[in-house]
Design an enzyme around this catalytic site. Structure first.
Site, PDB file in Angstrom:
ATOM      1  CG  ASP A 183     -23.518-101.424  51.788  1.00 52.58           C
ATOM      2  OD1 ASP A 183     -22.109-102.041  51.953  1.00 52.58           O
ATOM      3  OD2 ASP A 183     -24.222-101.983  51.006  1.00 52.58           O
TER       4      ASP A 183
ATOM      5  CE  LYS B 204      -5.217-113.887  53.661  1.00 46.77           C
ATOM      6  NZ  LYS B 204      -5.134-114.099  54.992  1.00 46.77           N
TER       7      LYS B 204
ATOM      8  CB  THR C 192      -3.905 -89.435  46.947  1.00 48.35           C
ATOM      9  OG1 THR C 192      -3.543 -90.941  46.750  1.00 48.35           O
ATOM     10  CG2 THR C 192      -5.381 -89.270  46.237  1.00 48.35           C
ATOM     11  CE  LYS C 193      -0.247 -84.717  51.913  1.00 52.48           C
ATOM     12  NZ  LYS C 193      -0.372 -84.387  53.256  1.00 52.48           N
ATOM     13  CE1 TYR C 194      -1.421 -96.773  50.162  1.00 53.09           C
ATOM     14  CE2 TYR C 194      -2.001 -96.553  47.668  1.00 53.09           C
ATOM     15  CZ  TYR C 194      -1.594 -97.407  48.830  1.00 53.09           C
ATOM     16  OH  TYR C 194      -1.481 -98.762  48.635  1.00 53.09           O
TER      17      TYR C 194
ATOM     18  CG  ASP D 204      -3.384 -99.906  44.470  1.00 56.75           C
ATOM     19  OD1 ASP D 204      -4.033-100.646  44.966  1.00 56.75           O
ATOM     20  OD2 ASP D 204      -2.602 -99.175  45.499  1.00 56.75           O
TER      21      ASP D 204
ATOM     22  CG  ASP E  67     -10.499-104.375  51.153  1.00 59.07           C
ATOM     23  OD1 ASP E  67      -9.874-105.296  50.666  1.00 59.07           O
ATOM     24  OD2 ASP E  67     -10.694-104.308  52.568  1.00 59.07           O
TER      25      ASP E  67
END
EC number: 2.1.1.33
Length: 263
Positions: A146, A173, A242-244, A205, A169
């Site tokens: 972590d 919510k 990146t590819k993403y 993003d 991440d």
């Protein structure tokens, strides 16, 4: 798993697994005691990745925790075999950016932290592939654990030239916002670990999370927001696409944020 490092949930929001999880086993049981920013995942690595792991992990990687025992201070000079500026990347994912940025700055030592074994195995294999090239990569080390735990126990005050947090991440919510990695306490910890003039480079993003990161970063008195094209930065902030991201160019805008540790 995205190729820039974000791992997406598959199904409902995940509770603690009922059986050992090969990707996070040995990492997250301790962190059930506090809110964490990562999710439980199940994944496997290939036979080839396992062979590379068995060969290189003892030299290039380490587990942050051994059971409930907190990790001890990290001697980066001994681990890398030299004295050099150290950059910590929290949540390196599959290591696409990690590898490219380390290759671009061979004079900087990069410590990449990731909870998920699969991502670390992919980065380890990518490092191994450079061994047969003209410029093998020797300035990356990996920690499985972590990021907050690593910052708290393994690095001392003013020990880091930079901290990178790319695409954490967003926990979109509202009831999960407390799980976001970049909170005021974490910003304060990062500020303490940065040397004066050191930088925090964050990218996301998710526009809601970008606003949150900007707010908590600007509120930390030891950090000063600087422009991405600022001169005399101690490390590169040129992050590879990146590819993403190339696939998502018509989608969400990536926000990059940069702070400098004040004297």
């Amino acid at each position: 798993m995205s190729d820039h490092g974000r791992m997406h949930s598959t199904g409902s929001e995940v509770a603690a697994p009922v059986a050992p999880d090969p990707d996070t086993e040995g990492v997250h049981p301790h962190f059930n005691r506090r809110v964490t920013s990562f999710r439980a995942r199940r994944s496997t690595i290939s036979d080839g990745q396992q062979a590379t792991w068995d060969r290189l992990w003892p030299q290039l990687g380490r587990q942050a925790r051994d059971g409930d025992e907190p990790p001890g201070p990290l001697d980066t000079d001994a681990w890398f075999g030299r004295h050099a500026p150290v950059v910590l990347e929290i949540g390196c994912g599959t290591g696409t950016s990690t590898l490219a940025m380390a290759q671009a700055e061979p004079g900087i030592d990069v410590v990449a932290v990731e909870v998920y074994r699969r991502g670390l195995a992919q980065l380890l294999s990518a490092i191994d592939r450079t061994a047969a090239t003209e410029h093998p990569v020797s300035n990356i080390r990996l920690i499985r654990g972590d990021g907050v735990d690593v910052l708290t126990h393994m690095f001392g005050s003013a020990s880091l030239t930079g901290v990178r947090v790319f695409f954490p991440d967003p926990w979109p919510k509202a009831r999960h916002h407390k799980r976001r990695l970049l909170q005021p306490d974490t910003m304060a910890l990062i500020a303490d670990r940065l040397r004066p003039g050191g930088v925090l480079h964050a990218a996301t993003d998710h526009q809601g999370y970008a606003a949150h990161i900007a707010e908590v970063g600007d509120a930390e008195p030891r950090l000063r927001r600087v422009a991405m094209d600022s001169a005399d930065l101690p490390m590169s902030v040129t992050r590879p696409v990146t590819k993403y991201e190339r696939k998502a160019l018509a989608g969400p805008v990536v926000t990059e944020l940069l702070w400098e540790r004040t004297p």
